[in-house]
Design a protein around this motif. Structure first.
Motif, PDB file in Angstrom:
ATOM      1  N   UNK A 123      -9.451   1.606   0.517  1.00  0.00           N
ATOM      2  CA  UNK A 123      -9.984   2.637   1.412  1.00  0.00           C
ATOM      3  C   UNK A 123      -8.836   3.378   2.097  1.00  0.00           C
ATOM      4  N   UNK A 124      -7.633   2.945   1.821  1.00  0.00           N
ATOM      5  CA  UNK A 124      -6.413   3.512   2.381  1.00  0.00           C
ATOM      6  C   UNK A 124      -5.250   2.785   1.759  1.00  0.00           C
ATOM      7  N   UNK A 125      -4.032   2.980   2.245  1.00  0.00           N
ATOM      8  CA  UNK A 125      -2.885   2.313   1.628  1.00  0.00           C
ATOM      9  C   UNK A 125      -2.855   0.827   1.958  1.00  0.00           C
ATOM     10  N   UNK A 126      -2.154   0.053   1.136  1.00  0.00           N
ATOM     11  CA  UNK A 126      -1.927  -1.357   1.426  1.00  0.00           C
ATOM     12  C   UNK A 126      -0.930  -1.468   2.578  1.00  0.00           C
ATOM     13  N   UNK A 127      -0.866  -2.645   3.184  1.00  0.00           N
ATOM     14  CA  UNK A 127       0.114  -2.911   4.238  1.00  0.00           C
ATOM     15  C   UNK A 127       1.389  -3.435   3.590  1.00  0.00           C
ATOM     16  N   UNK A 128       2.386  -2.581   3.494  1.00  0.00           N
ATOM     17  CA  UNK A 128       3.663  -2.934   2.879  1.00  0.00           C
ATOM     18  C   UNK A 128       4.548  -3.613   3.923  1.00  0.00           C
ATOM     19  N   UNK A 129       5.286  -4.670   3.486  1.00  0.00           N
ATOM     20  CA  UNK A 129       6.174  -5.383   4.408  1.00  0.00           C
ATOM     21  C   UNK A 129       7.655  -5.247   4.017  1.00  0.00           C
TER      22      UNK A 129
ATOM     23  N   UNK B 234      13.897   4.507   5.333  1.00  0.00           N
ATOM     24  CA  UNK B 234      12.885   4.690   6.367  1.00  0.00           C
ATOM     25  C   UNK B 234      12.390   3.381   6.983  1.00  0.00           C
ATOM     26  N   UNK B 235      12.749   2.235   6.404  1.00  0.00           N
ATOM     27  CA  UNK B 235      12.369   0.952   6.981  1.00  0.00           C
ATOM     28  C   UNK B 235      13.383   0.537   8.031  1.00  0.00           C
ATOM     29  N   UNK B 236      13.295  -0.730   8.511  1.00  0.00           N
ATOM     30  CA  UNK B 236      12.334  -1.752   8.080  1.00  0.00           C
ATOM     31  C   UNK B 236      11.004  -1.691   8.824  1.00  0.00           C
ATOM     32  N   UNK B 237      10.839  -0.680   9.686  1.00  0.00           N
ATOM     33  CA  UNK B 237       9.605  -0.609  10.462  1.00  0.00           C
ATOM     34  C   UNK B 237       8.465  -0.052   9.601  1.00  0.00           C
ATOM     35  N   UNK B 238       7.244  -0.417   9.981  1.00  0.00           N
ATOM     36  CA  UNK B 238       6.075   0.049   9.243  1.00  0.00           C
ATOM     37  C   UNK B 238       6.015   1.576   9.254  1.00  0.00           C
TER      38      UNK B 238
ATOM     39  N   UNK C 256       6.296   4.170   3.025  1.00  0.00           N
ATOM     40  CA  UNK C 256       6.395   2.908   2.282  1.00  0.00           C
ATOM     41  C   UNK C 256       5.015   2.375   1.909  1.00  0.00           C
ATOM     42  N   UNK C 257       4.051   2.475   2.831  1.00  0.00           N
ATOM     43  CA  UNK C 257       2.703   1.964   2.547  1.00  0.00           C
ATOM     44  C   UNK C 257       2.095   2.677   1.345  1.00  0.00           C
ATOM     45  N   UNK C 258       2.191   4.002   1.328  1.00  0.00           N
ATOM     46  CA  UNK C 258       1.562   4.754   0.248  1.00  0.00           C
ATOM     47  C   UNK C 258       2.325   4.593  -1.068  1.00  0.00           C
ATOM     48  N   UNK C 259       3.658   4.519  -1.000  1.00  0.00           N
ATOM     49  CA  UNK C 259       4.398   4.358  -2.251  1.00  0.00           C
ATOM     50  C   UNK C 259       4.155   2.969  -2.836  1.00  0.00           C
ATOM     51  N   UNK C 260       4.104   1.946  -1.973  1.00  0.00           N
ATOM     52  CA  UNK C 260       3.781   0.598  -2.458  1.00  0.00           C
ATOM     53  C   UNK C 260       2.391   0.580  -3.086  1.00  0.00           C
ATOM     54  N   UNK C 261       1.461   1.310  -2.495  1.00  0.00           N
ATOM     55  CA  UNK C 261       0.118   1.413  -3.075  1.00  0.00           C
ATOM     56  C   UNK C 261       0.178   2.052  -4.453  1.00  0.00           C
TER      57      UNK C 261
END
Length: 321
Positions: free
Chosen positions: A9-15, A137-141, A145-150
């Motif tokens: 329903x949106x991007x995954x939570x990338x860590x 752009x990390x290491x902060x959320x 990163x979330x969308x690219x990891x998705x």
């Protein structure tokens, strides 16, 4: 073995993401974490124990380690190993057995516990890009990163859905001699037409059939980085160079020479984005003795010089032993 799935329903939570490189003597530490971990081996074999299961993840394979399950190295490695890793969380993930009917909704991720990828080079390029984005752009959320990891996980899911037919379903399958693109639909249609009709110059089912051309393409793929020419391919399979080129183009939409270049440049892209090797070394590795000629071919095929292509991946994160 099974498949982890969830509807997006949106991007995954990338860590986090990285690339691990080690020589013999290393063993993965024992730990339990609260995120999924995707492992993608590029070189060597990575022995892992996940819960009660033992995996030997080979080059070109991925493995998905579930959260809150202890994992550790199953053995000390005895040869060099190189793998990408990524930590992330999924909303409402559930497990399906391998033989279950898979959801066809392309908003659903399909992440196998362990699998050999049909097209590992595509995923390697994306891993390199994500490492660079994370370094910048990390290491902060952050949404990037979330969308690219998705997107990376959707690539894994696409390969899982299409499996052996993946190459035939790519949006862009190649280019014709006049520079016009060949779409996946073009290529599939060409192969279907070839299988259904007999070549007017030859007999049906024998040397003019689809199967010999597929065998030749497989041989070219395996030998593209060596001393290979159209004449040598033709001689190996007992064709004249002109006849082979005509038949090959009819099936795949590209000639033999273009096919060799395509495989070489695809490999060069992967090396430029994932290694620190010099352009001259990469040229030799993919089959070009003359680096200047390689650079001309690369730019003609991609629109960029090798240096410009590599500049898209300037920041790399490695953890090594």
């Amino acid at each position: 073995m099974g498949i982890t799935t969830c509807r997006l329903e949106g991007p995954v939570d990338f860590y986090s993401v990285g690339q691990f490189v080690s020589g013999p003597g290393w063993r993965h530490l024992r730990r339990t974490i609260d995120t999924f971990e995707l492992m993608f081996v590029r070189r060597g074999v990575l022995p892992m124990r996940v819960g009660e299961q033992t995996l030997h993840i080979e080059a070109g394979q991925i493995a998905l380690l579930p959260p809150n399950v202890e994992h550790a190295g199953a053995d000390i490695i005895t040869s060099d190993v190189d793998f990408y890793w990524m930590h992330f969380k999924l909303p409402d993930a559930r497990m399906l057995p391998d033989d279950a009917g898979l959801p066809q909704d392309d908003h659903c991720l399909l992440l196998p516990d362990e699998r050999t990828l049909p097209d590992p080079d595509r995923l390697a390029v994306m891993c390199g890009q994500l490492i660079d984005i994370y370094a910048r752009f990390g290491p902060y959320s952050n949404a990037y990163c979330d969308y690219f990891a998705t997107g990376l996980l959707l690539e894994v899911s696409a390969q899982e859905r299409l499996k052996a037919d993946f190459a035939a379903h790519r949006t862009l399958a190649g280019y014709r001699g006049d520079g016009k693109p060949i779409t996946s639909a073009d290529r599939v249609r060409q192969q279907q037409e070839w299988a259904m009709h007999v070549d007017s110059a030859g007999a049906a089912g024998d040397s003019s059939g689809l199967a010999p051309m597929l065998a030749i393409r497989s041989w070219i793929m395996a030998n593209a980085f060596g001393d290979i020419t159209v004449a040598k391919v033709a001689a190996r399979f007992h064709y004249s160079p002109s006849y082979l080129t005509a038949m090959y183009r009819r099936v795949f939409g590209v000639g033999v020479a273009e096919q060799i270049i395509e495989y070489r440049i695809d490999r060069a892209r992967e090396l430029l984005s994932s290694t620190a090797s010099s352009v001259a070394d990469i040229a030799r590795e993919v089959g070009y003795a003359d680096p200047k000629y390689f650079m001309r071919v690369f730019k003609r095929r991609t629109g960029l010089t090798p240096g410009q292509y590599r500049d898209a991946f300037p920041a790399r994160l490695y953890n090594t032993v």
